[in-house]
Design an enzyme around this catalytic site. Structure first.
Site, mmCIF file in Angstrom:
data_model
loop_
_atom_site.group_PDB
_atom_site.id
_atom_site.type_symbol
_atom_site.label_atom_id
_atom_site.label_comp_id
_atom_site.label_asym_id
_atom_site.label_seq_id
_atom_site.Cartn_x
_atom_site.Cartn_y
_atom_site.Cartn_z
ATOM 1 N N LYS A 59 22.891 -5.638 -21.673
ATOM 2 C CA LYS A 59 21.969 -4.510 -21.796
ATOM 3 C C LYS A 59 21.290 -4.512 -23.161
ATOM 4 O O LYS A 59 20.139 -4.112 -23.269
ATOM 5 C CB LYS A 59 22.687 -3.193 -21.530
ATOM 6 C CG LYS A 59 23.929 -2.967 -22.342
ATOM 7 C CD LYS A 59 24.841 -1.970 -21.630
ATOM 8 C CE LYS A 59 26.208 -1.960 -22.276
ATOM 9 N NZ LYS A 59 27.263 -1.513 -21.383
ATOM 10 N N CYS B 27 31.072 -1.798 -38.164
ATOM 11 C CA CYS B 27 29.916 -1.982 -37.271
ATOM 12 C C CYS B 27 29.953 -0.884 -36.224
ATOM 13 O O CYS B 27 30.925 -0.764 -35.474
ATOM 14 C CB CYS B 27 29.934 -3.351 -36.587
ATOM 15 S SG CYS B 27 28.655 -3.473 -35.309
ATOM 16 N N HIS C 77 28.629 -6.924 -14.494
ATOM 17 C CA HIS C 77 29.689 -6.007 -14.059
ATOM 18 C C HIS C 77 30.007 -6.231 -12.579
ATOM 19 O O HIS C 77 31.153 -6.178 -12.162
ATOM 20 C CB HIS C 77 29.264 -4.548 -14.261
ATOM 21 C CG HIS C 77 28.803 -4.239 -15.659
ATOM 22 N ND1 HIS C 77 27.504 -3.932 -15.951
ATOM 23 C CD2 HIS C 77 29.461 -4.228 -16.832
ATOM 24 C CE1 HIS C 77 27.388 -3.717 -17.248
ATOM 25 N NE2 HIS C 77 28.567 -3.897 -17.814
ATOM 26 N N CYS D 280 30.140 -2.242 -32.608
ATOM 27 C CA CYS D 280 31.489 -2.627 -32.176
ATOM 28 C C CYS D 280 32.437 -1.438 -32.202
ATOM 29 O O CYS D 280 33.516 -1.488 -31.635
ATOM 30 C CB CYS D 280 32.072 -3.695 -33.088
ATOM 31 S SG CYS D 280 31.168 -5.239 -33.102
ATOM 32 N N HIS E 217 25.038 -3.867 -14.238
ATOM 33 C CA HIS E 217 24.194 -5.018 -13.907
ATOM 34 C C HIS E 217 25.034 -6.093 -13.227
ATOM 35 O O HIS E 217 26.220 -5.885 -12.934
ATOM 36 C CB HIS E 217 23.435 -5.529 -15.137
ATOM 37 C CG HIS E 217 24.287 -5.940 -16.298
ATOM 38 N ND1 HIS E 217 25.148 -7.004 -16.245
ATOM 39 C CD2 HIS E 217 24.393 -5.434 -17.560
ATOM 40 C CE1 HIS E 217 25.742 -7.141 -17.420
ATOM 41 N NE2 HIS E 217 25.316 -6.199 -18.236
ATOM 42 N N LYS F 148 23.114 -14.669 -22.674
ATOM 43 C CA LYS F 148 24.006 -13.772 -21.946
ATOM 44 C C LYS F 148 23.233 -12.595 -21.370
ATOM 45 O O LYS F 148 22.422 -11.986 -22.061
ATOM 46 C CB LYS F 148 25.088 -13.231 -22.887
ATOM 47 C CG LYS F 148 26.069 -12.333 -22.159
ATOM 48 C CD LYS F 148 26.915 -11.460 -23.078
ATOM 49 C CE LYS F 148 27.802 -10.544 -22.227
ATOM 50 N NZ LYS F 148 28.328 -9.392 -22.943
ATOM 51 N N HIS G 237 26.052 -7.746 -32.708
ATOM 52 C CA HIS G 237 25.001 -6.728 -32.760
ATOM 53 C C HIS G 237 23.885 -7.055 -33.733
ATOM 54 O O HIS G 237 22.903 -6.318 -33.809
ATOM 55 C CB HIS G 237 25.616 -5.360 -33.049
ATOM 56 C CG HIS G 237 26.541 -4.924 -31.968
ATOM 57 N ND1 HIS G 237 27.883 -5.159 -31.995
ATOM 58 C CD2 HIS G 237 26.281 -4.335 -30.772
ATOM 59 C CE1 HIS G 237 28.434 -4.705 -30.877
ATOM 60 N NE2 HIS G 237 27.488 -4.212 -30.119
ATOM 61 N N CYS H 16 26.963 -8.573 -38.129
ATOM 62 C CA CYS H 16 27.844 -8.622 -36.966
ATOM 63 C C CYS H 16 27.274 -9.631 -35.977
ATOM 64 O O CYS H 16 26.109 -9.532 -35.606
ATOM 65 C CB CYS H 16 27.928 -7.242 -36.308
ATOM 66 S SG CYS H 16 28.585 -7.331 -34.625
HETATM 67 N N1 LIG Z 1 26.709 -11.365 -18.630
HETATM 68 C C1 LIG Z 1 27.889 -11.082 -18.108
HETATM 69 N N2 LIG Z 1 28.532 -12.017 -17.386
HETATM 70 C C2 LIG Z 1 29.726 -11.757 -16.827
HETATM 71 N N3 LIG Z 1 30.356 -10.578 -16.930
HETATM 72 C C3 LIG Z 1 29.784 -9.596 -17.634
HETATM 73 C C4 LIG Z 1 28.518 -9.794 -18.262
HETATM 74 N N4 LIG Z 1 28.188 -8.637 -18.896
HETATM 75 C C5 LIG Z 1 29.193 -7.759 -18.662
HETATM 76 N N5 LIG Z 1 30.156 -8.330 -17.904
HETATM 77 C C6 LIG Z 1 31.379 -7.681 -17.423
HETATM 78 O O1 LIG Z 1 31.474 -6.425 -18.054
HETATM 79 C C7 LIG Z 1 32.561 -6.421 -18.983
HETATM 80 C C8 LIG Z 1 32.149 -5.686 -20.224
HETATM 81 O O2 LIG Z 1 31.886 -4.400 -19.823
HETATM 82 P P1 LIG Z 1 31.118 -3.410 -20.773
HETATM 83 O O3 LIG Z 1 30.857 -2.186 -20.008
HETATM 84 O O4 LIG Z 1 31.814 -3.325 -22.067
HETATM 85 O O5 LIG Z 1 29.775 -4.205 -20.857
HETATM 86 P P2 LIG Z 1 28.994 -4.547 -22.153
HETATM 87 O O6 LIG Z 1 29.570 -5.765 -22.767
HETATM 88 O O7 LIG Z 1 28.856 -3.306 -22.961
HETATM 89 O O8 LIG Z 1 27.660 -4.860 -21.412
HETATM 90 P P3 LIG Z 1 26.498 -5.703 -22.012
HETATM 91 O O9 LIG Z 1 27.052 -7.096 -22.075
HETATM 92 O O10 LIG Z 1 25.436 -5.533 -21.012
HETATM 93 O O11 LIG Z 1 26.174 -5.129 -23.356
HETATM 94 C C9 LIG Z 1 32.840 -7.876 -19.223
HETATM 95 O O12 LIG Z 1 34.156 -8.119 -19.688
HETATM 96 C C10 LIG Z 1 32.620 -8.416 -17.846
HETATM 97 O O13 LIG Z 1 33.673 -8.060 -17.017
HETATM 98 ZN ZN LIG Z 2 29.020 -5.233 -33.861
#
Ligand SMILES: Nc1ncnc2c1ncn2[C@@H]1O[C@H](COP(=O)(O)OP(=O)(O)OP(=O)(O)O)[C@@H](O)[C@H]1O
Ligand SMILES: [Zn+2]
Length: 633
Positions: free
Chosen positions: A298, A125, A20, A128, A17, A295, A145, A142
């Site tokens: 997903k 968790c 990323h 996590c 999204h 935020k 989550h 958590c």
């Molecule tokens: N809302 C956001 N704003 C800015 N960067 C984001 C955001 N969501 C994800 N990212 C980017 O993706 C990275 C995390 O990647 P990961 O694939 O673990 O996503 P995630 O945290 O599982 O996704 P989600 O937040 O959708 O659950 C973050 O460190 C950042 O680089």
């Molecule tokens: Zn968690």
């Protein structure tokens, strides 16, 4: 000098999204900027593919974990070129070269005596994929989550992270550039006020097999974070390619969002220390893209997908918006209105008009040839001075990852150039033959300013900058270098310019569009006849999951879809021009299940997939949370 920039490797349990996309665009901008500055750059991104959540997601999709990660990793790889992202390496944690590196790394830490076997009982968790401490919980749940962790007692391997706590505190204190912006450096130092607990780095195979086996115990796989972080060196070729590793690792810069600050600010440097490797050079932490202050994520289901925005605004404009709208380090709200506003005011008006006005005048008053400047007067010198000081301001901000300020500087220069046109009024000079030299001087100063602007904007808007350079009669190869932006007066008189189509034609204002569509709706409401609720009940609308999609030979508009609703059936859909088959697999869409079956191109279609149509074309109607077969009501 060399420069190594990385994005996090993204977890492939859902599609990419805008969050990323942001981190990856920033990394691409950094890579392009340092290339522009003449450095040797290595830019890496990739995907994180092990762990429990992947196994769950694969199960839900009804495929093996390997098939699942192949498909999802590809979704990331497919998106990046659409955003003009040009990485040097794409690393996947399921690749052999990565597994070899993880095993070697574990051996080194094991040999150093920093890994021990022990039993641990605690609160786990699954979201996590780790144990949480009581302190981390909020109302017993958590915080990320929102679920209660479960009690788990397990024998596992642990990394003695605590041994390196003092070293890490000193390193952070002695190297102010190690973690930036400063607020995140302070956050990590605050974490480090309490003693560090040892890190559980294994999962028993009885519970999880989808991971990298420990080199010293085949009953366990590596904890997904310990595995994932090593991508930053396995991707450079460590341990085999010592040459490349030594060239780039001392200049490693990691980009992340604040959600993964702890693994990057604490686990990773202590892991490296334990393995006898030097720490990375800099960790650059940004905030979140929010949607109405929540935020974008997903798990919350409020994600914005980049593809539609790219289609409507172009990748250059989207990149510009992302870098200009977010102050690196702080959160920012995403809205389409803000994007339209920036597009129209900054790109179409300020920048686009400057380009268009300047080149049109050169065309009209100088047959499209670069003019010959005479002695510069005070206003010309002021513009020249502004251009050159913008270059140094820009460079300073870019190096410090303050992209929005770097762009502000460039747009101030653009504003000043627009004013210069108004004040010098070339159209007045053009009427007086005695002012011929003055006219040439003014036009020359405008074109030179544009040349410098194109260079400075090229890391953020590579295609638009390339087009502008070509309008000025230059190729990107000859023009793109920061050194050439530091000199005023490089354009050669008499060379041909061209005045192509506008770089950023204005976009319709969304709010205005909304008003007109609601009016449209009102009009059509009058036209369509009303139905009774019983009429609606006659249509069997259901959620169906697309499990396979393939082209139909000889029919270039049609795709044959196999869907589960919940029983399997075939549907022929006229979407081949809009979607590639692999984009559809896994999607949960809405179908009309009781439509009379028809044969299309020899394939029996047992239903119809619903689509939404607007001025951008066709869109899927998705219900990602509902089970296949769920009825719409
Ligand atoms: N809302 C956001 N704003 C800015 N960067 C984001 C955001 N969501 C994800 N990212 C980017 O993706 C990275 C995390 O990647 P990961 O694939 O673990 O996503 P995630 O945290 O599982 O996704 P989600 O937040 O959708 O659950 C973050 O460190 C950042 O680089
Ligand atoms: Zn968690």
């Amino acid at each position: 000098m060399s420069y190594y920039v990385t994005t996090p490797i993204y977890y492939v349990n859902a599609e990419p999204h805008l969050g990323h996309a942001y981190t990856t665009v920033v990394a691409d901008v950094v890579a392009r900027f340092f290339r522009l500055a003449g450095e040797e750059v290595f830019f890496q991104t990739g995907t994180d593919e092990h762990g429990d959540k992947i196994v769950q997601a694969a199960k839900e999709a009804g495929v093996s974990p390997q098939e699942y990660v192949d498909r999802m990793s590809q979704a990331f790889r497919d998106l990046w070129p659409k955003l003009f992202i040009e990485y040097d390496n794409f690393i996947r944690t399921t690749e052999e070269r990565h597994k070899v590196a993880v095993k070697r790394f574990l051996e080194k830490v094991y040999e150093a005596g920093d890994i021990y076997f022990g039993e641990y009982a605690g609160l786990y968790c699954f979201g996590c994929e780790r144990f949480l401490t009581e302190k981390e919980l909020v109302d017993g749940r958590c915080p990320d989550h929102k679920v209660e962790p479960v009690h788990l007692k397990e024998a596992n391997y642990f990394f003695r992270m605590g041994r390196y706590q003092e070293w890490l505190i000193d390193h952070i204190k002695n190297n102010p550039e190690f973690i930036t912006p400063e607020r995140y450096r302070n956050e990590v130092l605050a974490f480090l006020k309490d003693p560090l607990e040892d890190l559980c780095i294994s999962r028993p195979k009885s519970r999880l097999t989808w991971g990298i086996e420990l080199p010293f115990d085949d009953g366990f796989v590596t904890y997904v974070w310990f595995d994932a972080l090593i991508n930053y060196i396995s991707g450079l070729g460590w341990p085999e390619d010592q040459d490349r590793f030594e060239r780039f690792w001392p200049q490693a810069h990691h980009l992340i969002a604040k959600d993964i600050l702890k693994p990057h600010g604490i686990y990773w440097p202590t892991m490296l220390r334990a393995a006898g490797l030097p720490p990375y050079k800099g960790l650059h932490v940004h905030g979140y893209w929010n949607v109405q202050d929540a935020k974008m994520s997903k798990s919350l289901g409020n994600v914005v997908r980049p593809e539609g925005l790219i289609r409507r605004f172009g990748a250059d404009a989207l990149r510009y918006f992302l870098l200009r709208e977010m102050a690196f380090g702080l959160d920012a709200n995403f809205s389409e209105e803000a994007l339209v506003r920036r597009f129209n005011s900054d790109l179409a008006n300020d920048f686009g008009n400057l380009v268009q006005r300047s080149l049109t005048m050169v065309n009209k008053y100088n047959q499209g040839l670069i003019p010959e400047p005479a002695v510069a007067e005070a206003p010309d010198l002021a513009l020249r001075e502004a251009a050159l000081s913008t270059v140094s301001r820009y460079e300073e901000e870019m190096v410090a990852y303050r992209f929005h300020r770097a762009l502000t500087a460039v747009f101030e220069l653009i504003g000043q150039a627009n004013k210069y046109i108004d004040q010098q009024a070339p159209w007045v000079l053009a009427k007086d033959a005695k002012q011929r030299e003055r006219l040439q001087t003014v036009l020359y100063h405008l074109l030179e300013t544009l040349r410098i602007v194109a260079i400075l904007l090229s890391p953020v808007m590579p295609v638009a900058a390339g087009r502008l350079l070509s309008y000025l009669g230059l190729t990107t190869e000859e023009a793109l270098s920061l050194d050439k932006a530091r000199v005023f007066g490089l354009l050669k008189p008499q060379r041909k310019t061209s005045c192509g189509p506008p770089l950023f034609p204005r976009r319709e204002d969304k709010s205005a569009a909304e008003v007109s569509t609601t009016e449209e709706v009102k009009k059509t409401e009058k036209k369509t006849e009303t139905i009774k609720i019983e009429d609606l009940a006659r249509i069997d609308l259901r959620v169906a999951e697309i499990v396979a999609a393939e082209p139909i030979p000889g029919a270039d508009r049609l795709l044959k879809l196999t869907v589960k609703a919940p029983e399997e059936r075939t549907i022929v859909a006229g979407v081949a021009k809009v979607f590639r088959p692999e984009e559809l697999v896994g999607k949960r869409v809405v179908i009309v299940a009781n439509l009379k079956p028809v044969k299309l191109r020899g394939v029996l279609s047992q239903g119809m997939m619903l689509m939404a149509e607007d001025e951008d074309g066709l869109h899927l109607v998705e219900a990602p949370q509902a089970r296949p077969g769920a009825r719409l009501k």
